[in-house]
Write an enzyme that holds these catalytic residues in place. Structure first.
Site, PDB file in Angstrom:
ATOM      1  N   THR A  95       0.971  -1.247  -0.035  1.00 29.78           N
ATOM      2  CA  THR A  95       0.122  -0.004  -0.100  1.00 29.78           C
ATOM      3  C   THR A  95       0.740   1.151  -0.060  1.00 29.78           C
ATOM      4  OG1 THR A  95      -1.687  -0.921   1.058  1.00 29.78           O
ATOM      5  CG2 THR A  95      -1.685   1.211   1.345  1.00 29.78           C
ATOM      6  N   VAL A  97       2.143   4.949   0.142  1.00 30.41           N
ATOM      7  CA  VAL A  97       2.312   6.263   0.981  1.00 30.41           C
ATOM      8  C   VAL A  97       2.049   7.495  -0.179  1.00 30.41           C
ATOM      9  CG1 VAL A  97       3.833   7.910   2.020  1.00 30.41           C
ATOM     10  CG2 VAL A  97       3.758   5.722   3.059  1.00 30.41           C
ATOM     11  N   ILE A 131       4.716  -1.086   3.175  1.00 28.16           N
ATOM     12  CA  ILE A 131       4.280   0.245   2.741  1.00 28.16           C
ATOM     13  C   ILE A 131       5.281   0.724   1.585  1.00 28.16           C
ATOM     14  CG2 ILE A 131       4.694   2.641   3.934  1.00 28.16           C
ATOM     15  CD1 ILE A 131       2.267   0.936   4.839  1.00 28.16           C
ATOM     16  N   LYS A 132       4.752   1.190   0.734  1.00 27.45           N
ATOM     17  CA  LYS A 132       5.408   1.739  -0.497  1.00 27.45           C
ATOM     18  C   LYS A 132       5.985   3.227  -0.395  1.00 27.45           C
ATOM     19  CE  LYS A 132       4.294   0.189  -4.777  1.00 27.45           C
ATOM     20  NZ  LYS A 132       3.583  -0.066  -5.889  1.00 27.45           N
ATOM     21  N   LEU A 133       7.149   3.187  -0.607  1.00 20.54           N
ATOM     22  CA  LEU A 133       7.574   4.835  -0.653  1.00 20.54           C
ATOM     23  C   LEU A 133       8.436   4.804  -1.700  1.00 20.54           C
ATOM     24  CD1 LEU A 133       9.174   4.176   3.000  1.00 20.54           C
ATOM     25  CD2 LEU A 133       7.328   5.919   2.490  1.00 20.54           C
TER      26      LEU A 133
END
Length: 322
Positions: A95, A97, A131-133
């Site tokens: 998911t 950011v 968590i995608k950054l």
């Protein structure tokens, strides 16, 4: 009976589906799934997503201002879609950011924590979330702190070795180098229709990163992403993970013939590779020197931000917020 190419690939690489479309996930039985604002934007236009949007809207009404409400609405929608996906896969969902936080360390950390908290409310533990950054300098710093908190990160929009090394030194769980977008840039830059699969600049970039990571025993995994043809995918057979769109999963499923493992950690270990020192100055200079990586990183952040804004606008209009 001869196995199709997708089944053979699954025996040497973890297959991840690159979609927010729940029906496609049901069809292909991947291990993991990745989403981003662009994929969510196209998915939520389908009637099946209406209940997820309605629930996110009602949840967001606890926010005090219209700005906070739309932000919470968006986060909750992403989490609702993620939870539906997790019902169908054994592994993890990624998911993203908000791309507008790509240069904001604290903002990225806070957003990641709030997404994880929303998942926890739904009974989903952080071990099942990535968590995608964006792979900016700041994104890497945020990942370093998040990983120490036990929040796992997937570093996206990655186009170069300096980005890869920075993310590995931050001990990010995995990186997502964008194969097809590298190819797009070189085709335009070199004014050529294409390259032989083994000479594809995106394939060569991921192969080089893979060798480097395995040589120096980085724990960060490599997930090839953003493909333009199935040949690129097959050239990276043996990569830790590959995230593939439903269209190419179908092509691989329908293809017969032997799949050769191209990447092998044991062989990479034997290569003669010099270590590269990476600090902020070296990172910024190397990225600046790489026109392709600089342009593609900037463009990727702009496009993901644009799609997040489009999604916000759609939600504001549909639900008459602020």
């Amino acid at each position: 009976m001869e196995k199709n190419k997708l089944d053979q690939l699954k025996s040497m690489t973890t297959i991840v589906i690159d979609t927010g479309d729940i029906e496609a996930i049901k069809e292909y039985s991947p291990t993991d799934a990745t989403t981003n604002p662009s994929l969510i934007l196209s998915a939520v236009e389908k009637p099946a997503y209406k209940p997820l949007m309605e629930e996110a809207y009602h949840y967001s009404q606890k926010a005090k201002s219209s700005g906070e409400q739309i932000s919470l609405f968006l986060d909750k929608l992403f989490v609702n879609v993620g939870c539906e996906i997790l019902k169908l896969i054994p592994g993890r969902v990624s998911t993203e950011v908000d791309a507008r936080l790509s240069f904001d360390v604290e903002g990225s950390i806070q957003k990641a924590q709030s997404l994880i908290a929303l998942y926890k409310e739904m009974g989903i533990e952080k071990e099942r979330i990535l968590i995608k950054l964006a792979s900016t300098w700041e994104g890497g710093l945020a990942a370093k702190q998040l990983e120490k908190m036990g929040i796992h990160c997937n570093m996206t929009l990655l186009f170069s070795m300096p980005q890869a090394i920075h993310c590995a030194e931050a001990q990010a769980t995995l990186i997502s180098p964008f194969v097809g977008r590298i190819l797009d840039w070189y085709k335009k830059h070199d004014n050529v229709p294409g390259y032989a699969p083994a000479e594809d600049p995106g394939v060569k970039s991921v192969t080089t990163i893979y060798h480097y990571f395995k040589k120096f025993s980085y724990k960060t995994q490599i997930m090839g992403a953003s493909f333009r043809n199935k040949e690129e995918i097959l050239e990276l057979a043996g990569c830790d993970l590959l995230t593939i769109s439903p269209h190419f999963l179908q092509e691989l499923h329908d293809a017969s013939g032997n799949v050769e493992q191209k990447l092998d950690a044991a062989k990479s270990k034997q290569l003669n590779i010099e270590p590269i020192k990476m600090n902020e100055k070296a990172f910024r200079l190397a990225l600046n020197d790489d026109a392709m990586a600089t342009e593609k990183l900037s463009e990727g952040i702009r496009n993901f931000a644009k799609d997040a804004q489009k999604l916000e606008k759609m939600l504001r209009t549909t639900y008459k917020i602020g």
